[in-house]
Design a protein around this motif. Structure first.
Motif, mmCIF file in Angstrom:
data_model
loop_
_atom_site.group_PDB
_atom_site.id
_atom_site.type_symbol
_atom_site.label_atom_id
_atom_site.label_comp_id
_atom_site.label_asym_id
_atom_site.label_seq_id
_atom_site.Cartn_x
_atom_site.Cartn_y
_atom_site.Cartn_z
ATOM 1 N N MET A 149 104.435 71.885 66.321
ATOM 2 C CA MET A 149 105.852 71.629 66.599
ATOM 3 C C MET A 149 106.084 71.412 68.093
ATOM 4 O O MET A 149 106.881 70.559 68.481
ATOM 5 N N ALA A 150 105.381 72.158 68.930
ATOM 6 C CA ALA A 150 105.503 71.966 70.376
ATOM 7 C C ALA A 150 105.060 70.548 70.754
ATOM 8 O O ALA A 150 105.719 69.872 71.547
ATOM 9 N N ALA A 151 103.949 70.090 70.187
ATOM 10 C CA ALA A 151 103.461 68.740 70.464
ATOM 11 C C ALA A 151 104.445 67.688 69.951
ATOM 12 O O ALA A 151 104.726 66.699 70.635
ATOM 13 N N TYR A 152 104.981 67.906 68.754
ATOM 14 C CA TYR A 152 105.950 66.966 68.177
ATOM 15 C C TYR A 152 107.170 66.850 69.093
ATOM 16 O O TYR A 152 107.615 65.743 69.413
ATOM 17 N N LEU A 153 107.700 67.978 69.525
ATOM 18 C CA LEU A 153 108.883 67.967 70.383
ATOM 19 C C LEU A 153 108.569 67.358 71.747
ATOM 20 O O LEU A 153 109.421 66.693 72.341
ATOM 21 N N GLY A 154 107.359 67.552 72.233
ATOM 22 C CA GLY A 154 106.953 66.934 73.488
ATOM 23 C C GLY A 154 106.904 65.415 73.401
ATOM 24 O O GLY A 154 107.165 64.724 74.385
ATOM 25 N N LYS A 155 106.622 64.892 72.218
ATOM 26 C CA LYS A 155 106.568 63.443 71.999
ATOM 27 C C LYS A 155 107.937 62.845 71.695
ATOM 28 O O LYS A 155 108.067 61.624 71.608
ATOM 29 N N HIS A 156 108.925 63.705 71.482
ATOM 30 C CA HIS A 156 110.266 63.240 71.115
ATOM 31 C C HIS A 156 111.296 63.827 72.081
ATOM 32 O O HIS A 156 112.021 64.768 71.744
#
Length: 99
Positions: free
Chosen positions: A80-87
């Protein structure tokens, strides 16, 4: 090629978001309600269904659902941290965990 029936929902009884394909549970994103945010603690998609976009579909649903409830997101889960970092469009809704 057959089309899969994909559904994502929030299961408040088990504190998780669930992704189902043709009714079969293939992915979950666990959460915990905190005073200041909803903590996303663990995300997993069954191995046979990985790398097909299902994890991001589950993440998008969870994030949009939390925001629609007027809550902030606290990503403890690395996915989720990676997903939010990409968005970055979600950045003003995120409270990054300390530590």
């Amino acid at each position: 090629m057959t089309t899969k029936d994909i559904s994502v929902s929030r299961n408040d009884g088990q504190d998780r978001y669930e992704l189902r394909l043709d009714g079969e549970l293939v992915g979950i994103a666990d959460y915990r309600i905190e005073p200041d945010a909803v903590a996303l603690t663990h995300t997993v998609v069954e191995p046979a269904f990985r790398h097909q976009g299902y994890s991001s579909r589950l993440a998008k649903y969870a994030v949009d659902d939390i925001i629609s409830d007027g809550r902030r997101i606290k990503p403890y889960c690395s996915y989720m941290a990676a997903y939010l970092g990409k968005h970055p469009e979600y950045s003003h809704h995120v409270s990054w965990p300390q530590g």
